[in-house]
Design an enzyme around this catalytic site. Structure first.
Site, PDB file in Angstrom:
ATOM      1  N   LEU A   1     -15.917   6.555 -22.996  1.00  0.00           N
ATOM      2  CA  LEU A   1     -15.556   6.101 -21.645  1.00  0.00           C
ATOM      3  C   LEU A   1     -16.005   7.159 -20.640  1.00  0.00           C
ATOM      4  O   LEU A   1     -15.824   8.353 -20.877  1.00  0.00           O
ATOM      5  CB  LEU A   1     -14.021   5.941 -21.557  1.00  0.00           C
ATOM      6  CG  LEU A   1     -13.421   5.692 -20.173  1.00  0.00           C
ATOM      7  CD1 LEU A   1     -13.697   4.254 -19.711  1.00  0.00           C
ATOM      8  CD2 LEU A   1     -11.913   5.930 -20.165  1.00  0.00           C
TER       9      LEU A   1
ATOM     10  N   ASP B   1      -2.067   2.880  -5.889  1.00  0.00           N
ATOM     11  CA  ASP B   1      -1.196   2.965  -4.720  1.00  0.00           C
ATOM     12  C   ASP B   1       0.253   2.641  -5.076  1.00  0.00           C
ATOM     13  O   ASP B   1       0.515   1.823  -5.957  1.00  0.00           O
ATOM     14  CB  ASP B   1      -1.708   2.005  -3.636  1.00  0.00           C
ATOM     15  CG  ASP B   1      -1.188   2.390  -2.266  1.00  0.00           C
ATOM     16  OD1 ASP B   1      -0.719   3.546  -2.100  1.00  0.00           O
ATOM     17  OD2 ASP B   1      -1.219   1.548  -1.359  1.00  0.00           O
TER      18      ASP B   1
ATOM     19  N   HIS C   1       4.234  10.762  -7.934  1.00  0.00           N
ATOM     20  CA  HIS C   1       2.885  11.149  -8.363  1.00  0.00           C
ATOM     21  C   HIS C   1       2.900  11.588  -9.841  1.00  0.00           C
ATOM     22  O   HIS C   1       1.965  11.303 -10.581  1.00  0.00           O
ATOM     23  CB  HIS C   1       2.341  12.266  -7.471  1.00  0.00           C
ATOM     24  CG  HIS C   1       2.118  11.826  -6.048  1.00  0.00           C
ATOM     25  ND1 HIS C   1       1.478  10.655  -5.724  1.00  0.00           N
ATOM     26  CD2 HIS C   1       2.449  12.407  -4.860  1.00  0.00           C
ATOM     27  CE1 HIS C   1       1.423  10.517  -4.404  1.00  0.00           C
ATOM     28  NE2 HIS C   1       2.013  11.567  -3.860  1.00  0.00           N
TER      29      HIS C   1
HETATM   30  C1  FPP Z   1      -1.201   6.753  -3.877  1.00  0.00           C
HETATM   31  O1  FPP Z   1       0.159   6.508  -3.741  1.00  0.00           O
HETATM   32  C2  FPP Z   1      -1.431   7.922  -4.734  1.00  0.00           C
HETATM   33  C3  FPP Z   1      -1.963   9.101  -4.310  1.00  0.00           C
HETATM   34  C4  FPP Z   1      -2.399   9.340  -2.927  1.00  0.00           C
HETATM   35  C5  FPP Z   1      -2.107  10.268  -5.209  1.00  0.00           C
HETATM   36  C6  FPP Z   1      -2.366   9.896  -6.624  1.00  0.00           C
HETATM   37  C7  FPP Z   1      -2.701  11.094  -7.391  1.00  0.00           C
HETATM   38  C8  FPP Z   1      -2.343  11.286  -8.646  1.00  0.00           C
HETATM   39  C9  FPP Z   1      -1.519  10.302  -9.408  1.00  0.00           C
HETATM   40  C10 FPP Z   1      -2.832  12.500  -9.324  1.00  0.00           C
HETATM   41  C11 FPP Z   1      -3.929  12.053 -10.235  1.00  0.00           C
HETATM   42  C12 FPP Z   1      -4.578  13.185 -10.883  1.00  0.00           C
HETATM   43  C13 FPP Z   1      -5.574  13.016 -11.771  1.00  0.00           C
HETATM   44  C14 FPP Z   1      -6.265  14.226 -12.294  1.00  0.00           C
HETATM   45  C15 FPP Z   1      -6.020  11.685 -12.243  1.00  0.00           C
HETATM   46  P1  FPP Z   1       0.849   6.733  -2.321  1.00  0.00           P
HETATM   47  O2  FPP Z   1       1.460   8.099  -2.320  1.00  0.00           O
HETATM   48  O3  FPP Z   1      -0.119   6.447  -1.227  1.00  0.00           O
HETATM   49  O4  FPP Z   1       1.962   5.654  -2.373  1.00  0.00           O
HETATM   50  P2  FPP Z   1       2.709   4.986  -1.128  1.00  0.00           P
HETATM   51  O5  FPP Z   1       1.703   4.080  -0.459  1.00  0.00           O
HETATM   52  O6  FPP Z   1       3.818   4.223  -1.761  1.00  0.00           O
HETATM   53  O7  FPP Z   1       3.193   6.093  -0.246  1.00  0.00           O
END
Ligand code: FPP
Length: 223
Positions: free
Chosen positions: A114, A2, A19
């Protein structure tokens, strides 16, 4: 994982850049998990609730998932990391479904260094509803009796590949579970980290593991 959005905003960047940075951190943490000889790492990439986000952000995440798979699978194969996706990932469209199937096939190995599990389109409550329907239909079809239902059957009927989670780490400062692995975290040690995911470093991860290793886990018993 997060905090990608808040990290981007605090650095005056577009949310998708958060992201993108998040995926780089995933790479580091996967490498470190192999180093630390951790048997499995489960990442929450996209929840069933994340579908309510702006379309542009969802599209950016979809692209990122595709490029992350394309770029990282060769390295995962080299490191003997077995990749598994779980959740309703078919909702992400045919292109991603095909890439996922290929990635799972190409990283499949009998002795992985893993198990890397990625939750995509996953929600813990949705999973419990789905597995309840599945078990109920088997009872109705007289394949099993009600008394055959036990913890093992519930675990095996869940889409989550791991049945018992030892350590749950949530970055980004919020102290909640947000529908992640509800059944599997019954005895997990839960660490809430203030740093946003893009700022989470290998040393932070190692520090969590060291703290986890010092915890006395009693599982309800008196020892
Ligand atoms: C949470 O941060 C993150 C997400 C909802 C998306 C995370 C996805 C990726 C990093 C892609 C991963 C891909 C692979 C294949 C592993 P948020 O956007 O909720 O953060 P915020 O709470 O600050 O808005």
């Amino acid at each position: 994982m997060d905090g990608n959005g808040r990290w981007a905003l605090s650095n005056s960047l577009n949310i998708s850049k958060g992201h993108q940075k998040g995926v780089q951190v995933v790479k580091d943490i996967v490498q470190e998990s192999v180093q630390q000889k951790i048997s499995s790492l489960t990442l929450y990439a996209f929840s069933s609730e994340n579908w309510s986000r702006p379309k542009a952000e969802i599209e950016a995440i979809k692209k990122l998932v595709l490029t992350a798979i394309e770029e990282q699978v060769p390295e995962l194969i080299e490191q003997k990391v077995k990749l598994t996706f779980f959740g309703r990932h078919d909702d992400f469209g045919k292109k991603i479904s095909k890439k996922i199937k290929e990635a799972e096939f190409n990283t499949n190995t009998s002795e992985p260094s893993l198990n890397l599990n990625v939750a995509l389109g996953y929600g813990g409550r949705q999973d419990i509803v789905d597995l309840t329907k599945n078990i109920s239909s088997r009872v109705l079809a007289k394949e099993i009796n009600i008394d055959d239902i036990n913890e093992e059957m519930v675990s095996n009927s869940s889409c989550v590949p791991e049945d018992k989670i030892d350590l749950l780490i949530r970055t980004g400062g919020d102290k909640r579970i947000s529908n992640f692995l509800l059944y599997q975290i019954a005895y997990a040690e839960i660490f809430f980290i203030d740093k946003f995911w893009p700022d989470f470093e290998k040393d932070d991860f190692i520090s969590c593991i060291n703290k986890f290793n010092k915890v006395s886990r009693r599982f309800g018993a008196r020892i």
